[in-house]
Enzyme design. Structure first.
Site, PDB file in Angstrom:
ATOM      1  N   GLY A 179       0.833  -1.198   0.000  1.00 55.04           N
ATOM      2  CA  GLY A 179       0.000   0.000   0.000  1.00 55.04           C
ATOM      3  C   GLY A 179       0.868   1.248   0.000  1.00 55.04           C
ATOM      4  O   GLY A 179       1.972   1.260  -0.556  1.00 55.04           O
ATOM      5  N   SER A 180       0.364   2.286   0.676  1.00 51.83           N
ATOM      6  CA  SER A 180       1.051   3.582   0.616  1.00 51.83           C
ATOM      7  C   SER A 180       2.409   3.586   1.293  1.00 51.83           C
ATOM      8  O   SER A 180       3.167   4.538   1.128  1.00 51.83           O
ATOM      9  CB  SER A 180       0.167   4.664   1.243  1.00 51.83           C
TER      10      SER A 180
END
Lengths: 344, 471
Positions: B206-207
């Site tokens: 993810g981020s």
């Protein structure tokens, strides 16, 4: 001719309390002549007396026997000579009162004999038995012999070191002469009181039996005496009696024997130069010896305590320290200890 | 006749040379490998006769030792499940695992054992294997386990200056002393307690992958800190619609703000501008997509091939989604590399091998490092990570008096609620601890993983201060 040959080994040490060693030992395998002497007298004069006794034996006995003087006469003549010489030397004021015990053994071709003055001892180890051959010329022993003192009280008697006879006390000191019929396999052990005062005859026999190497056995016995206080000089001579052909065989095997001797010596050296970290009170301490006890007697001594408390040691190493952690040198000990302390 | 004799002589000489070469090979070349091979019967014999070495943490706290019960040696793990995946187990039926397996020869005292050491038996002492001293700090490990709470997940904390692992925790765990009895249950448990999520769990980042994208963009010259990006509520790339978290829209913003607010749309624009090649290359130099060299077996994760990625794939990659997979250990190394000015130190967990008496036989301060990012790029990414904690999605990781750098991740996955990530290091200006926190299906990184990371960072800094700042 019974064809006996003797091989002797000996060791002598000052002990832990006395600064000088006034004991002397004599080993002369070729002549079959062995002796221990325990010198008495202040200002190291005791050492002079025991030196004179041993030197006189060495100088006269082999020559006399070579001229076919029988061993008993050779020993007695040599010890009379020694007595005379010590008395002459004792005329010097700083040496007045010096004297020495002397217990000497000759393993001869025809007969074996012990000459004895003082409280040094000769033991005979034969098969499983050990027997004291000599009688102590000490006050307590005389009392015991006369029935005035129970044998059990003798060991504890305060004046047990007071001698009734020695070389250098009296111009015609009577010398005990004992004929010893030796057989192959016999072992004669000569000791000074620093040794037999601390180690029992049974223990002496056990060490002699367990340690084929004479030199090593001697050192073990002296170290044992030291471990039990080492209040006095301690000396021991171990004489193993063999058939003459066995002795020749032994000479053929000399290189092997030498190797064994070196190994034994290395073992003793190792012991003497062994250090370990242990615990004394609540502090880590550097010890010499090995972390063990024999019959409750520690085989180690404290070299120095360190400033490191047990609380500072990581818990993982506290148990191991209590068992003793071997180190090569005292310097190694410091480096290792730094690795054992607890890190926050 | 003489010639024939000479030939026979040469043949014999040749055979002797071959024999010598073989013996030399056995001794020198294959010897260490053979000695440590589990098939080496000497290991099995030594295991019977030798007291296993202990495993200690960096403060010399005992984590594992052994006792004899009913004539049989039994391994004891002082903290039960706390170090289960790291230390492993010694099971008569199921064998060895983790460090118990990796350093079995050391724990049995095998590499150093000279023949004369067998004579130790003469002194009535059992032979003892060597002790392992780990880089692990028990206080940090406890904080890591506490931070994981009841979640499935993992924490890896290390010293970015050296690569020394301070904590390596995976949950759910198991009692390593009870493996024999509990194996049927443990091996079938759908929560996979035997899996070491820290080294072998592979997840989309993810981020938390955005620092990699940012480093690639800055390094490739496709963006600077002053570049502005469009943080609209959504962007469509070849029909794939990408939205921001909770459909936020901030309009035009600088790179640091886009990073701090973790704006997916802005990062899709940044990724498209950078193209896949530099991003994948940067990810690879940071250690992703390959099994890390580590004391324990570690999974490689997955990096897509930039040539087959396509624009949609590149768009997903830009905010750490798509086919990309990473492990918590890899992400901790990413954080540590950024913290350490772009130099990636190889993670390691064995600090010392000690003889049973405490003598240090081998000591490792580090196991090597390599330049992974230019120092200037690492410094810019680090500055943006500081901003992300100071005023961004990572605010929950803030510590009093110490600047923390970090990046959140909330990774969608097909197995339910998103995985929560946080990678971080502190103190930001001279980092001494870096970490990755992963909480499976736990929700939003900034809300659950960042506070967990904060606890671990605080514990590690406290422990280091108590050590007087020594690495």
């Amino acid at each position: 001719m019974n064809g006996l040959a003797a091989a002797g080994a000996g060791y002598s040490e000052a002990g832990r309390v006395r600064e000088v060693n006034e004991d002397r030992i004599l080993l002369a395998d070729r002549a079959g002549l062995y002796a221990v002497a325990d010198g008495l007298g202040g200002h190291a004069a005791g050492g002079v007396a025991s030196d004179l006794a041993v030197a006189t034996l060495r100088a006269h006995v082999p020559g006399l026997m070579a001229r076919d003087v029988p061993p008993p006469q050779a020993l007695v003549r040599a010890l009379r000579e020694a007595n005379q010489t010590i008395l002459e030397h004792a005329a010097a004021p700083e040496r007045s009162g010096m004297a020495t015990t002397c217990t000497a053994l000759v393993v001869g071709a025809r007969e074996s004999v012990i000459a004895h003055v003082g409280d040094s001892r000769a033991y005979l180890i034969r098969n499983r038995e050990v027997r004291q051959l000599t009688a102590d010329h000490s006050l307590v022993e005389e009392l015991v012999r006369r029935g005035d003192l129970a044998p059990d009280d003798a060991a504890a008697a305060a004046r047990r070191h007071v001698l009734t006879r020695a070389l250098g006390l009296d111009a015609d000191a009577p010398i005990d002469l004992l004929s010893v019929p030796l057989a192959p396999g016999d072992v004669v052990v000569l000791t000074t009181d620093g040794l037999h005062g601390a180690v029992t005859p049974e223990e002496i026999a056990a060490v002699v039996r367990a340690t084929p190497d004479g030199e090593e056995a001697c050192r073990t016995l002296v170290h044992l005496a030291n471990a039990r206080g080492g209040l006095d000089n301690a000396s021991v001579v171990i004489v193993r009696v063999r058939r003459r052909w066995a002795a020749r065989l032994a000479r053929v095997a000399a290189p092997a024997a030498l190797a064994a001797l070196l190994a034994g010596g290395a073992g003793v050296y190792q012991f003497e130069h062994s250090y370990f970290l242990g615990v004394r009170g609540d502090r880590v301490a550097l010890m010499r010896g090995v972390p063990a006890r024999v019959l409750g007697v520690p085989l180690f001594s404290v070299v120095r305590a360190t400033p490191v408390s047990m609380a500072a040691v990581a818990p993982a190493y506290r148990g191991r320290l209590r068992q003793g952690i071997r180190v090569r040198t005292p310097e190694d000990a410091d480096a290792l200890l730094a690795d054992l302390v607890h890190r926050p | 006749m003489a010639r024939r004799t000479a030939n026979v002589g040469r043949l014999i000489a040749g055979l002797l040379v071959l024999l010598l070469a073989y013996l030399a090979g056995v001794q020198v070349v294959w010897g260490p490998h053979l000695a440590g091979s589990p098939q080496n019967p000497r290991l099995a014999i030594a295991a019977e006769e030798t007291r296993w070495g202990r495993i200690l943490d960096r403060r010399l706290t005992v984590l594992a030792d052994s006792t004899v019960q009913g004539g049989r040696q039994v391994r004891r793990y002082a903290d039960g499940p706390l170090y289960a995946h790291l230390l492993g187990y010694r099971s008569a039926r199921y064998g060895l695992a983790s460090l118990e397996l990796r350093y079995d020869p050391e724990l049995l005292g095998m590499p150093a054992a000279a023949p004369w050491e067998a004579s130790l038996g003469l002194f009535g002492r059992t032979a003892r294997g060597d002790d392992l001293v780990l880089t692990i700090d028990a206080a940090v490990q406890q904080a890591a386990a506490a931070a994981l709470g009841g979640h499935r997940g993992a924490v890896v904390a290390l010293d970015p200056r050296t690569g020394a692992v301070l904590a390596l925790a995976s949950r759910p765990a198991f009692d390593p002393a009870a493996v024999d009895a509990r194996w049927p249950v443990l091996s079938r448990d759908p929560a996979a307690p035997l899996l070491d999520r820290a080294t072998a769990g592979q997840y989309p980042p993810g981020s938390s992958f955005k620092p990699v994208v940012l480093a690639a963009s800055l390094g490739a010259g496709r963006a600077t800190q002053r570049t502005t990006l469009d943080c609209a509520a959504s962007v469509s790339v070849d029909g794939l619609v990408i939205t921001n978290f909770e459909h936020e829209a901030y309009g035009m913003m600088s790179v640091p703000r886009a990073f701090a607010t973790s704006c997916n749309v802005a990062f899709v624009h940044l990724g498209l501008a950078t193209v896949a090649g530099p991003i994948i290359r940067t990810a690879r130099t940071l250690g992703l997509g390959q099994a890390p060299r580590f004391d324990l077996p570690a999974a490689p994760g997955y990096l897509p091939d930039p040539r087959s990625l396509g624009r949609r794939g590149l768009a997903e990659l830009s905010f750490g989604q798509g086919s990309l997979l990473v492990t918590p250990l890899q992400m901790a190394v990413v954080a540590a590399t950024i913290a350490n000015g772009g130099v990636a130190m190889r993670p390691f967990v064995l600090r010392q091998v000690r003889a049973p008496d405490g003598r240090v036989l081998a000591a490792y301060a580090e196991r090597g490092g390599r330049d992974a990012l230019p120092a200037g790029i690492a410094a810019q990414v680090a500055a943006d990570m500081v901003e992300a904690v100071r005023d961004g999605t990572g605010a929950a990781a803030q510590l009093p008096d110490v600047a923390v750098a970090g990046k959140t991740g909330t990774a969608d996955n097909p197995h339910g609620a998103p995985d929560a990530w946080f990678i971080a290091f502190a103190p930001a200006d001279h980092p001494t601890v870096a970490l990755a926190v992963l909480l499976e299906n736990a929700g939003v990184g900034g809300q659950v993983a960042a506070p967990a990371a904060r606890q671990v960072l605080a514990a590690a800094l406290r422990a280091q201060a108590a050590r007087g700042g020594r690495p």
